[in-house]
Design a protein around this motif. Sequence first.
Motif, PDB file in Angstrom:
ATOM      1  N   MET A 228       0.830  -1.199   0.000  1.00 46.01           N
ATOM      2  CA  MET A 228       0.000   0.000   0.000  1.00 46.01           C
ATOM      3  C   MET A 228       0.870   1.257   0.000  1.00 46.01           C
ATOM      4  O   MET A 228       2.064   1.209   0.332  1.00 46.01           O
ATOM      5  CB  MET A 228      -0.923   0.004   1.211  1.00 46.01           C
ATOM      6  CG  MET A 228      -0.197   0.071   2.555  1.00 46.01           C
ATOM      7  SD  MET A 228      -1.336   0.093   3.941  1.00 46.01           S
ATOM      8  CE  MET A 228      -2.230   1.615   3.631  1.00 46.01           C
ATOM      9  N   HIS A 229       0.258   2.404  -0.338  1.00 42.08           N
ATOM     10  CA  HIS A 229       1.002   3.657  -0.415  1.00 42.08           C
ATOM     11  C   HIS A 229       0.639   4.634   0.705  1.00 42.08           C
ATOM     12  O   HIS A 229       1.496   5.383   1.175  1.00 42.08           O
ATOM     13  CB  HIS A 229       0.775   4.316  -1.788  1.00 42.08           C
ATOM     14  CG  HIS A 229       1.511   3.607  -2.890  1.00 42.08           C
ATOM     15  ND1 HIS A 229       1.181   2.337  -3.307  1.00 42.08           N
ATOM     16  CD2 HIS A 229       2.582   3.993  -3.640  1.00 42.08           C
ATOM     17  CE1 HIS A 229       2.007   1.974  -4.288  1.00 42.08           C
ATOM     18  NE2 HIS A 229       2.862   2.956  -4.505  1.00 42.08           N
ATOM     19  N   GLU A 230      -0.614   4.658   1.138  1.00 38.93           N
ATOM     20  CA  GLU A 230      -1.027   5.537   2.244  1.00 38.93           C
ATOM     21  C   GLU A 230      -0.643   4.865   3.563  1.00 38.93           C
ATOM     22  O   GLU A 230      -1.484   4.442   4.356  1.00 38.93           O
ATOM     23  CB  GLU A 230      -2.535   5.788   2.193  1.00 38.93           C
ATOM     24  CG  GLU A 230      -3.002   6.495   0.949  1.00 38.93           C
ATOM     25  CD  GLU A 230      -2.647   7.981   0.979  1.00 38.93           C
ATOM     26  OE1 GLU A 230      -2.368   8.520   2.071  1.00 38.93           O
ATOM     27  OE2 GLU A 230      -2.648   8.608  -0.099  1.00 38.93           O
ATOM     28  N   THR A 231       0.670   4.748   3.792  1.00 45.03           N
ATOM     29  CA  THR A 231       1.173   3.915   4.886  1.00 45.03           C
ATOM     30  C   THR A 231       0.827   4.448   6.284  1.00 45.03           C
ATOM     31  O   THR A 231       0.946   3.716   7.267  1.00 45.03           O
ATOM     32  CB  THR A 231       2.694   3.751   4.777  1.00 45.03           C
ATOM     33  OG1 THR A 231       3.298   5.053   4.728  1.00 45.03           O
ATOM     34  CG2 THR A 231       3.049   2.971   3.525  1.00 45.03           C
ATOM     35  N   VAL A 232       0.414   5.713   6.399  1.00 40.96           N
ATOM     36  CA  VAL A 232       0.058   6.247   7.709  1.00 40.96           C
ATOM     37  C   VAL A 232      -1.093   5.459   8.329  1.00 40.96           C
ATOM     38  O   VAL A 232      -1.222   5.380   9.561  1.00 40.96           O
ATOM     39  CB  VAL A 232      -0.297   7.751   7.610  1.00 40.96           C
ATOM     40  CG1 VAL A 232      -1.593   7.952   6.837  1.00 40.96           C
ATOM     41  CG2 VAL A 232      -0.406   8.372   9.006  1.00 40.96           C
ATOM     42  N   SER A 233      -1.910   4.829   7.485  1.00 40.89           N
ATOM     43  CA  SER A 233      -3.049   4.046   8.002  1.00 40.89           C
ATOM     44  C   SER A 233      -2.598   2.785   8.729  1.00 40.89           C
ATOM     45  O   SER A 233      -3.406   2.124   9.390  1.00 40.89           O
ATOM     46  CB  SER A 233      -3.984   3.664   6.853  1.00 40.89           C
ATOM     47  OG  SER A 233      -4.568   4.820   6.282  1.00 40.89           O
ATOM     48  N   THR A 319       6.717   3.291  -0.106  1.00 41.63           N
ATOM     49  CA  THR A 319       6.503   2.165  -1.000  1.00 41.63           C
ATOM     50  C   THR A 319       7.023   2.486  -2.396  1.00 41.63           C
ATOM     51  O   THR A 319       6.690   3.542  -2.954  1.00 41.63           O
ATOM     52  CB  THR A 319       5.000   1.809  -1.063  1.00 41.63           C
ATOM     53  OG1 THR A 319       4.530   1.617   0.269  1.00 41.63           O
ATOM     54  CG2 THR A 319       4.779   0.556  -1.872  1.00 41.63           C
ATOM     55  N   GLU A 320       7.812   1.568  -2.937  1.00 43.07           N
ATOM     56  CA  GLU A 320       8.418   1.788  -4.252  1.00 43.07           C
ATOM     57  C   GLU A 320       7.597   1.169  -5.377  1.00 43.07           C
ATOM     58  O   GLU A 320       7.693   1.580  -6.530  1.00 43.07           O
ATOM     59  CB  GLU A 320       9.836   1.211  -4.271  1.00 43.07           C
ATOM     60  CG  GLU A 320      10.760   1.772  -3.206  1.00 43.07           C
ATOM     61  CD  GLU A 320      11.026   3.259  -3.383  1.00 43.07           C
ATOM     62  OE1 GLU A 320      10.912   3.759  -4.533  1.00 43.07           O
ATOM     63  OE2 GLU A 320      11.326   3.944  -2.381  1.00 43.07           O
ATOM     64  N   SER A 326      -6.886  -2.256  -5.848  1.00 35.74           N
ATOM     65  CA  SER A 326      -7.889  -2.047  -4.799  1.00 35.74           C
ATOM     66  C   SER A 326      -7.705  -0.707  -4.096  1.00 35.74           C
ATOM     67  O   SER A 326      -8.662  -0.081  -3.645  1.00 35.74           O
ATOM     68  CB  SER A 326      -7.826  -3.177  -3.766  1.00 35.74           C
ATOM     69  OG  SER A 326      -6.580  -3.161  -3.091  1.00 35.74           O
ATOM     70  N   GLU A 327      -6.471  -0.236  -3.997  1.00 33.63           N
ATOM     71  CA  GLU A 327      -6.194   1.007  -3.284  1.00 33.63           C
ATOM     72  C   GLU A 327      -6.814   2.203  -3.998  1.00 33.63           C
ATOM     73  O   GLU A 327      -7.101   3.232  -3.376  1.00 33.63           O
ATOM     74  CB  GLU A 327      -4.682   1.201  -3.140  1.00 33.63           C
ATOM     75  CG  GLU A 327      -4.308   2.239  -2.091  1.00 33.63           C
ATOM     76  CD  GLU A 327      -2.829   2.210  -1.734  1.00 33.63           C
ATOM     77  OE1 GLU A 327      -2.446   2.878  -0.756  1.00 33.63           O
ATOM     78  OE2 GLU A 327      -2.051   1.524  -2.433  1.00 33.63           O
TER      79      GLU A 327
END
Length: 565
Positions: A228-233, A319-320, A326-327
């Motif tokens: 995933m990219h919105e890793t703060v979650s 994230t690379e 789904s995101e």
Amino acid sequence: MSIIQFKEANCKSCYKCIRTCDVKAISFSNEQARIIPEACILCGKCTLVCPQNAKQVSSDLPIIEGYRKTGAKIYASVAPSYVAAFPGKSFTALSAALKRLGFAHVEETAIGATQVSREYMRLMEEKKMRNIITTCCPTSVMLVEKYYPELVPFIAPVVSPAVAHARMMKKAYGDDIKVVFVGPCISKKQEAKTGRDINAVLMFEELKDWLEQEEICISEPDENPAEMHETVSRLYPSPGGILSTIPRAARGNYKSVAVDGLNRCIQMLDSIRDYNIGGYFIEMSACSGSCVEGPGLKSFETPFLISKDLLLRNSQKKTETPPVPSEETRTDFFAVYNRTMVHDKIPDDETIKEILARIGKTTPESMLNCGACGYPTCREKAIAVYQGKADLKMCLPYMREKAESMSNVILENTPNAIFMLDQEFMVLQYNRAAGRMFDLTEAQTVGMPIELVLPAEDFELVKTTGNPVFNSPREMKDGKLSIEQTIVPVPNGDYLVIARDVTEERENHRKTEEFRRETVEITQKVIDKQMRVAQEIASLLGETTGETKAALTKLKKSIAQGDRL
């Protein structure tokens, strides 16, 4: 049937689970604890405190295995608290291990958490709700639905991150996929059971056991990970984690509070209900320490501070890889929550007094409120008895007093002498019969060696062999007192000694033996005398018979001779 079950053979009537259950959703009868499904909110605390490991959680592994056999596409949604279950293991390594177990695709549940946070922000911007209670924790939601039905309108009409992610994956990859949530939460099983989005739940402990059974290590990274990219979650599983994903500016219309631990959640809900509090956005998590301290992480024993630090570092990773489908998927995250209030009958005061009187609680002084039964007060325990949740015998002080009273009656009225000795065979206490039998006084006897009262031979034998001695005959007081001595080691290392006075019994036995001997002697004399008489009679009979025989023979002979004449 409840998701949590009790093994009947293991329950030892310790009431620890009842003491721990904040909503008292456990009944006790016939020496067995049982979950009350309609009252349980599946916090899982009873599974953590049971000293006999008598609680078991139903497993969805058979469901997952069924999907594998039918060739269904199984997608895993992994809770971000995996860092507490498998510290030091990356998501990509865990993804590879899950794929070796048969999962077709693996993603992080935090993808759904990102969308849930956006829904919360929308609700706060609209400011239509007096208070907003988060819905990430199914146990907290059930707590409101069952025990605070008047507060159900305050529950955010938003699905949990797990359900949100399941919906997003099914929209992105096809409605025919099977979504398995992998996490630390027991109540997620209920969420899956009552909904249609999550098909099965795999707890971290179950995953660990499964991996060990298949001899699969979490080591090599996945070549095609769905990161995933919105890793703060990924902060969601920690206390205040939800609030961390919502900018402070977006929370301006509400005062924000994060509450973790079921007891604190109850206190918060009590305050909202009883004091008509408004204007709050409340992040609620039933587990103390939030999800990184969930019941499904019991066996991993990762310290909370380390788990929280791992979450923080994981949320800061960049994230690379390209975004997963789904995101970027948007779907409906609306949810409806219902009042499912638990209806327990409350007895009147007179009935409560009658119940308490049956266990000797008739005065304020007798209301100990010790909590040993699992209920904080004697009154609440009486109410539970009325409702069929509790047994009168659960009152430990009452049962102890009853047992002690019965023991005292037995000890003080038995004719046998009873001593309790310590490990060194020193007298701890003795009963009234022992005092009478051996002319003892408490001041002289308590604390002295038992050998000063009873013969030492049997005690040396017990000390040497560790085996009890039963009914050993001993003579005392210069033969005036006869006893049978029994010495039994008790589990705590002390000894129980019972001395039975058999003086009268042995005297009666001696008199019986004497009587028997005298009877035998007299009988023998009679037999001897009768034999002499019989011999004399026989002798006399012998002479008379000879004479008679001679006369008859002569007569016969004469008659015979007379016939020939």
